[in-house]
Design a protein around this motif. Structure first.
Motif, PDB file in Angstrom:
ATOM      1  N   PRO A 128       0.897  -1.173  -0.329  1.00 32.46           N
ATOM      2  CA  PRO A 128       0.194  -0.101   0.102  1.00 32.46           C
ATOM      3  C   PRO A 128       0.751   1.520   0.002  1.00 32.46           C
ATOM      4  CG  PRO A 128      -1.076  -1.496   1.592  1.00 32.46           C
ATOM      5  CD  PRO A 128       0.384  -2.144   0.991  1.00 32.46           C
ATOM      6  N   ASP A 129       1.945   1.167   0.538  1.00 31.77           N
ATOM      7  CA  ASP A 129       2.834   2.366   0.350  1.00 31.77           C
ATOM      8  C   ASP A 129       3.776   2.472  -0.872  1.00 31.77           C
ATOM      9  OD1 ASP A 129       4.642   0.314   0.787  1.00 31.77           O
ATOM     10  OD2 ASP A 129       5.814   0.938   2.497  1.00 31.77           O
ATOM     11  N   GLY A 130       3.279   1.851  -1.876  1.00 29.80           N
ATOM     12  CA  GLY A 130       3.956   1.870  -3.191  1.00 29.80           C
ATOM     13  C   GLY A 130       5.154   1.100  -3.880  1.00 29.80           C
ATOM     14  N   SER A 131       5.750   0.312  -2.751  1.00 30.53           N
ATOM     15  CA  SER A 131       6.847  -0.462  -3.086  1.00 30.53           C
ATOM     16  C   SER A 131       6.437  -2.008  -3.138  1.00 30.53           C
ATOM     17  CB  SER A 131       7.983  -0.503  -2.185  1.00 30.53           C
ATOM     18  OG  SER A 131       7.437  -0.917  -0.748  1.00 30.53           O
ATOM     19  N   GLY A 132       7.177  -3.000  -3.475  1.00 31.86           N
ATOM     20  CA  GLY A 132       6.881  -4.134  -3.607  1.00 31.86           C
ATOM     21  C   GLY A 132       6.967  -4.721  -5.150  1.00 31.86           C
ATOM     22  N   PRO A 133       6.054  -5.870  -5.511  1.00 35.72           N
ATOM     23  CA  PRO A 133       5.138  -6.328  -4.649  1.00 35.72           C
ATOM     24  C   PRO A 133       5.585  -7.161  -3.649  1.00 35.72           C
ATOM     25  CG  PRO A 133       5.397  -7.402  -6.832  1.00 35.72           C
ATOM     26  CD  PRO A 133       6.487  -6.398  -7.028  1.00 35.72           C
ATOM     27  N   LEU A 134       4.795  -7.620  -2.704  1.00 35.59           N
ATOM     28  CA  LEU A 134       5.104  -8.510  -1.907  1.00 35.59           C
ATOM     29  C   LEU A 134       3.979  -9.789  -1.881  1.00 35.59           C
ATOM     30  CD1 LEU A 134       6.087  -6.646   1.374  1.00 35.59           C
ATOM     31  CD2 LEU A 134       7.488  -8.084  -0.200  1.00 35.59           C
ATOM     32  N   ARG A 135       4.100 -10.760  -1.234  1.00 33.55           N
ATOM     33  CA  ARG A 135       2.933 -11.699  -1.144  1.00 33.55           C
ATOM     34  C   ARG A 135       1.909 -11.489   0.180  1.00 33.55           C
ATOM     35  NH1 ARG A 135       6.137 -17.489  -1.430  1.00 33.55           N
ATOM     36  NH2 ARG A 135       7.796 -15.800  -0.696  1.00 33.55           N
ATOM     37  N   GLY A 179      -2.525   1.393   8.382  1.00 37.16           N
ATOM     38  CA  GLY A 179      -1.629   0.545   7.719  1.00 37.16           C
ATOM     39  C   GLY A 179      -0.088   0.953   8.407  1.00 37.16           C
ATOM     40  N   THR A 180       0.734   0.029   8.278  1.00 32.25           N
ATOM     41  CA  THR A 180       2.069   0.498   9.142  1.00 32.25           C
ATOM     42  C   THR A 180       3.107  -0.537   8.403  1.00 32.25           C
ATOM     43  OG1 THR A 180       2.278  -0.985  10.819  1.00 32.25           O
ATOM     44  CG2 THR A 180       1.340   1.304  11.141  1.00 32.25           C
ATOM     45  N   THR A 181       4.354   0.217   8.152  1.00 30.27           N
ATOM     46  CA  THR A 181       5.319  -0.718   7.766  1.00 30.27           C
ATOM     47  C   THR A 181       5.761  -1.622   8.905  1.00 30.27           C
ATOM     48  OG1 THR A 181       6.938   0.852   8.621  1.00 30.27           O
ATOM     49  CG2 THR A 181       6.381   1.001   6.057  1.00 30.27           C
ATOM     50  N   TRP A 182       6.608  -2.689   8.602  1.00 32.62           N
ATOM     51  CA  TRP A 182       7.416  -3.570   9.696  1.00 32.62           C
ATOM     52  C   TRP A 182       8.713  -3.529   9.316  1.00 32.62           C
ATOM     53  CZ3 TRP A 182       5.392  -8.048  12.894  1.00 32.62           C
ATOM     54  CH2 TRP A 182       4.123  -7.925  13.007  1.00 32.62           C
ATOM     55  N   GLU A 183       9.330  -2.627  10.396  1.00 29.69           N
ATOM     56  CA  GLU A 183      10.924  -2.275  10.269  1.00 29.69           C
ATOM     57  C   GLU A 183      11.636  -2.712  11.342  1.00 29.69           C
ATOM     58  OE1 GLU A 183      11.552   1.650   8.771  1.00 29.69           O
ATOM     59  OE2 GLU A 183       9.448   1.780   7.995  1.00 29.69           O
TER      60      GLU A 183
END
Length: 215
Positions: A128-135, A179-183
């Motif tokens: 959702p923050d524009g990077s990726g893709p991820l599963r 939504g949030t990142t996991w860092e």
């Protein structure tokens, strides 16, 4: 010459078109975050911090003894001890805070701990923050019971099954509520934990400080 099985695996990895059992994905995310090692944990401590660019909103500290169900809670000058296996009416407010704060930290384990959740594998999705893709794995809670019945989480994970982003959908709404990142992953006694989460555009941040795990 590459074997057919290897070719198929490669196709699945890059195009995400193969059918994947969501329960298998949940188990792999659990394992990638040290799920097997959590069984040895005697004590886990952490401070849950929520802030915006302007100020700190929440700071709560916890020590949890999973084997005995005891919890120690500190918030400002307030200190509380209680037993999760014998909750009193006076414990309910503190227990709700514990569930919220520990869920943010230990969510990967809840994929196997929590009963009645409905899992679905969504394949490759853009973050959702524009990077990726991820599963992505979607996790929907039952309509009744618990502190947030009917809510849904969409979990974005990488090729090593580490969570990199998630969205929360109140009452399973189509649009994400949050939504949030996991860092900021660090490893404690064989358990990798994400210690920093950032909301869209830096609107808010969640940090975990003073983290300790004693096996």
């Amino acid at each position: 010459m590459m074997k057919f099985s290897a070719i198929l695996a490669s196709i699945c990895f890059f195009f995400w078109t193969c059918s994947v059992p969501p329960e298998s994905v949940a188990k792999k995310i659990f394992a990638a975050h040290g799920g097997a090692n959590f069984e040895k944990v005697q004590e886990i401590g952490f401070t849950f911090v929520v802030s915006t660019p302007e100020k700190e909103l929440v700071r709560r500290s916890w020590i949890w003894f999973p084997k005995t169900a005891e919890v120690k809670f500190t918030e400002g000058e307030k200190e509380i001890k209680y037993d999760r296996s014998r909750l009193q009416e006076s414990d309910q407010e503190t227990e709700a805070k514990f569930i919220n704060d520990s869920y943010w930290l230990l969510f990967p384990f809840h994929l196997l701990w929590d009963k009645g959740v409905l899992l679905s594998y969504d394949g490759a999705q853009p973050r959702p923050d524009g990077s990726g893709p991820l599963r992505r794995l979607s996790v929907k809670y039952p309509a009744e019971g618990g502190f947030t019945p009917g809510d849904m989480y969409k979990v974005y994970y990488d090729s090593e099954y580490k969570i990199r982003y998630w969205t929360y959908h109140k009452s399973a709404s189509e649009e994400p509520t949050r939504g949030t990142t996991w860092e900021g992953y660090s490893v404690f006694s064989g358990i990798p934990l994400s210690l920093q989460r950032k909301g869209p555009g830096g609107t808010f941040q969640i940090r975990f400080e003073n983290v300790s795990i004693k096996p």
